[in-house]
Scaffold this motif. Structure first.
Motif, PDB file in Angstrom:
ATOM      1  N   ALA A  15       0.819  -1.215   0.000  1.00 12.35           N
ATOM      2  CA  ALA A  15       0.000   0.000   0.000  1.00 12.35           C
ATOM      3  C   ALA A  15       0.852   1.264   0.000  1.00 12.35           C
ATOM      4  O   ALA A  15       0.503   2.265  -0.639  1.00 12.35           O
ATOM      5  CB  ALA A  15      -0.934  -0.006   1.212  1.00 12.35           C
ATOM      6  N   SER A  16       1.984   1.233   0.700  1.00  9.46           N
ATOM      7  CA  SER A  16       2.826   2.420   0.771  1.00  9.46           C
ATOM      8  C   SER A  16       3.758   2.548  -0.426  1.00  9.46           C
ATOM      9  O   SER A  16       4.181   3.657  -0.778  1.00  9.46           O
ATOM     10  CB  SER A  16       3.644   2.407   2.063  1.00  9.46           C
ATOM     11  N   GLY A  17       4.072   1.428  -1.080  1.00 11.36           N
ATOM     12  CA  GLY A  17       5.048   1.461  -2.159  1.00 11.36           C
ATOM     13  C   GLY A  17       4.489   1.474  -3.561  1.00 11.36           C
ATOM     14  O   GLY A  17       5.187   1.857  -4.506  1.00 11.36           O
ATOM     15  N   LEU A  18       3.232   1.078  -3.718  1.00  8.19           N
ATOM     16  CA  LEU A  18       2.634   1.005  -5.057  1.00  8.19           C
ATOM     17  C   LEU A  18       1.756   2.228  -5.274  1.00  8.19           C
ATOM     18  O   LEU A  18       0.590   2.255  -4.878  1.00  8.19           O
ATOM     19  CB  LEU A  18       1.830  -0.290  -5.204  1.00  8.19           C
ATOM     20  N   ASP A  19       2.323   3.264  -5.887  1.00  7.62           N
ATOM     21  CA  ASP A  19       1.596   4.521  -6.082  1.00  7.62           C
ATOM     22  C   ASP A  19       0.611   4.391  -7.236  1.00  7.62           C
ATOM     23  O   ASP A  19       0.842   3.659  -8.201  1.00  7.62           O
ATOM     24  CB  ASP A  19       2.570   5.659  -6.356  1.00  7.62           C
ATOM     25  N   GLU A 108      -3.628  -9.631  -2.020  1.00 11.90           N
ATOM     26  CA  GLU A 108      -4.877  -8.908  -1.804  1.00 11.90           C
ATOM     27  C   GLU A 108      -4.694  -7.416  -2.076  1.00 11.90           C
ATOM     28  O   GLU A 108      -5.496  -6.793  -2.783  1.00 11.90           O
ATOM     29  CB  GLU A 108      -5.390  -9.137  -0.387  1.00 11.90           C
ATOM     30  N   GLU A 109      -3.613  -6.846  -1.537  1.00 18.67           N
ATOM     31  CA  GLU A 109      -3.385  -5.414  -1.727  1.00 18.67           C
ATOM     32  C   GLU A 109      -2.976  -5.106  -3.162  1.00 18.67           C
ATOM     33  O   GLU A 109      -3.408  -4.097  -3.740  1.00 18.67           O
ATOM     34  CB  GLU A 109      -2.326  -4.914  -0.742  1.00 18.67           C
ATOM     35  N   ILE A 110      -2.147  -5.969  -3.756  1.00 17.28           N
ATOM     36  CA  ILE A 110      -1.809  -5.799  -5.177  1.00 17.28           C
ATOM     37  C   ILE A 110      -3.080  -5.790  -6.016  1.00 17.28           C
ATOM     38  O   ILE A 110      -3.275  -4.940  -6.897  1.00 17.28           O
ATOM     39  CB  ILE A 110      -0.877  -6.930  -5.658  1.00 17.28           C
ATOM     40  N   LEU A 147     -11.733   5.104  -5.497  1.00 14.58           N
ATOM     41  CA  LEU A 147     -11.813   6.522  -5.130  1.00 14.58           C
ATOM     42  C   LEU A 147     -10.479   7.225  -5.298  1.00 14.58           C
ATOM     43  O   LEU A 147     -10.427   8.428  -5.578  1.00 14.58           O
ATOM     44  CB  LEU A 147     -12.284   6.664  -3.680  1.00 14.58           C
ATOM     45  N   GLN A 148      -9.385   6.484  -5.144  1.00  8.93           N
ATOM     46  CA  GLN A 148      -8.065   7.074  -5.314  1.00  8.93           C
ATOM     47  C   GLN A 148      -7.660   7.138  -6.785  1.00  8.93           C
ATOM     48  O   GLN A 148      -7.010   8.097  -7.220  1.00  8.93           O
ATOM     49  CB  GLN A 148      -7.032   6.239  -4.545  1.00  8.93           C
ATOM     50  N   ALA A 149      -8.051   6.129  -7.565  1.00  7.57           N
ATOM     51  CA  ALA A 149      -7.549   6.018  -8.938  1.00  7.57           C
ATOM     52  C   ALA A 149      -8.352   6.822  -9.958  1.00  7.57           C
ATOM     53  O   ALA A 149      -7.771   7.477 -10.837  1.00  7.57           O
ATOM     54  CB  ALA A 149      -7.517   4.548  -9.353  1.00  7.57           C
ATOM     55  N   THR A 311       3.636  -5.801  -9.486  1.00  7.32           N
ATOM     56  CA  THR A 311       4.586  -6.302  -8.493  1.00  7.32           C
ATOM     57  C   THR A 311       6.025  -6.024  -8.925  1.00  7.32           C
ATOM     58  O   THR A 311       6.874  -5.673  -8.097  1.00  7.32           O
ATOM     59  CB  THR A 311       4.366  -7.808  -8.263  1.00  7.32           C
ATOM     60  N   ALA A 312       6.319  -6.172 -10.208  1.00  7.20           N
ATOM     61  CA  ALA A 312       7.662  -5.872 -10.705  1.00  7.20           C
ATOM     62  C   ALA A 312       7.990  -4.395 -10.516  1.00  7.20           C
ATOM     63  O   ALA A 312       9.119  -4.026 -10.162  1.00  7.20           O
ATOM     64  CB  ALA A 312       7.775  -6.261 -12.179  1.00  7.20           C
TER      65      ALA A 312
END
Length: 321
Positions: A15-19, A108-110, A147-149, A311-312
């Motif tokens: 969640a913190s790394g995948l902008d 799940e988060e991905i 909502l974020q995207a 993920t990559a």
């Protein structure tokens, strides 16, 4: 990091790394590569583990000389939210030079983030440029990521959330309002909300149609996201039949796009009703929206190459520990 060490990303690290801007770009590139034949993936395989319980595997490769791997997930009922299900599992990445496993990430988060990114890609390609009202149908975890995207690809001035339980929709509106620079309101009547919306995202576990063709005004763009296999449908056959229907993958849609399969079985459409893959639209090979009055549908099933690409991106952008 040692040469043989695995990078491991739990849900918080994902969640913190995948902008979102980066993930939208990565997913767009992955869908273009899929349609161009540069990626490899197998159709999703599922093992049923009893009523409402599934184990699914999604293998693929971004290219012969790029990352490859698989997503493995369980889709089980969520005890904390009766009537809903959670996707738990891992995405496993291998590097292409020696075939070493290099990364494990929380699936799940991905899935939450890349699914919303894929919807944003479809919306950007197919919705009218002047779309102003967004309707999110559902109150599960996908609503928060959408909502974020979605506001990153259209300048919405209003967002509506509808759920079977309005108090859940209100809780999301209250919690997410501070993070989203667009006014969020609860829609209490779904038919009315559909008639007002320029972009609709169905994000539910509904087994029967919630949204009907008669409710949709000309020019609307609809993202079908909630159903990822044969059986459950979120919209009715008349809406499918009168839309310009575009899928993330033609092969997957012919196998598992429930709304399309139901319409085909009813004789309302044939296989050529899937006019394009979203990658073909992005590559300029097939036209997406042709007129301002056309109703467009983007059917999102989700694909291994989306998970692997996201993920990559996470793996390559993470700082060395």
């Amino acid at each position: 990091m040692r040469r043989d060490e695995l990078k491991i990303f739990d849900s918080e690290a994902v969640a913190s790394g995948l902008d979102y801007p980066g993930c939208i770009r990565i997913v767009s590139e992955a869908m273009q590569a899929l349609s161009a034949g540069r990626t490899k993936q197998l159709l999703r395989t599922m093992i049923h583990m009893g009523e409402g319980r599934t184990f699914a595997q999604m293998p693929g490769a971004l290219a012969d000389d790029d990352m490859f791997g698989a997503k493995m997930i369980s889709v089980f009922p969520d005890p904390a939210r009766p009537g809903s299900r959670r996707h738990r599992g891992v995405v496993m990445l291998f590097e292409p030079d020696e075939g070493r496993p290099v990364c494990i990430a929380d699936a799940e988060e991905i899935t939450h983030i890349r699914t919303a990114a894929a919807t944003a890609v479809g919306t950007d390609a197919l919705a009218r440029p002047d779309a102003k009202t967004l309707l999110l149908v559902g109150t599960g975890g996908q609503v928060r990521t959408h909502l974020q995207a979605l506001p990153l690809v259209r300048d919405f001035d209003r967002i509506l959330i509808w759920g079977r339980h309005p108090e859940k929709a209100q809780a999301i509106a209250d919690e997410e309002g501070a993070r989203v620079a667009v006014p969020i309101a609860v829609a209490y009547d779904l038919q009315t909300a559909c008639g007002e919306a320029d972009v609709i995202c169905t994000l539910t576990g509904a087994k029967e149609p919630l949204v009907f063709g008669d409710w949709i005004r000309p020019g609307t763009h609809v993202n079908l996201v909630g159903s990822s296999g044969p059986g459950p449908v979120e919209v009715d056959t008349p809406l499918v039949a009168k839309s310009r229907f575009i899928a993330d993958s033609r092969a997957s849609a012919l196998d598992a796009a429930a709304e399309f399969l139901v319409a085909r079985e009813a004789g309302a459409v044939s296989d050529d009703h899937i006019v394009a893959e979203i990658g073909e639209v992005l590559l300029g090979q097939i036209e997406g929206r042709r007129t301002a009055e056309e109703i467009t549908i983007y059917k999102s099933l989700g694909h291994a190459v989306q998970d692997l690409a996201a993920t990559a991106h996470l793996y390559r952008s993470a700082p060395e520990q």
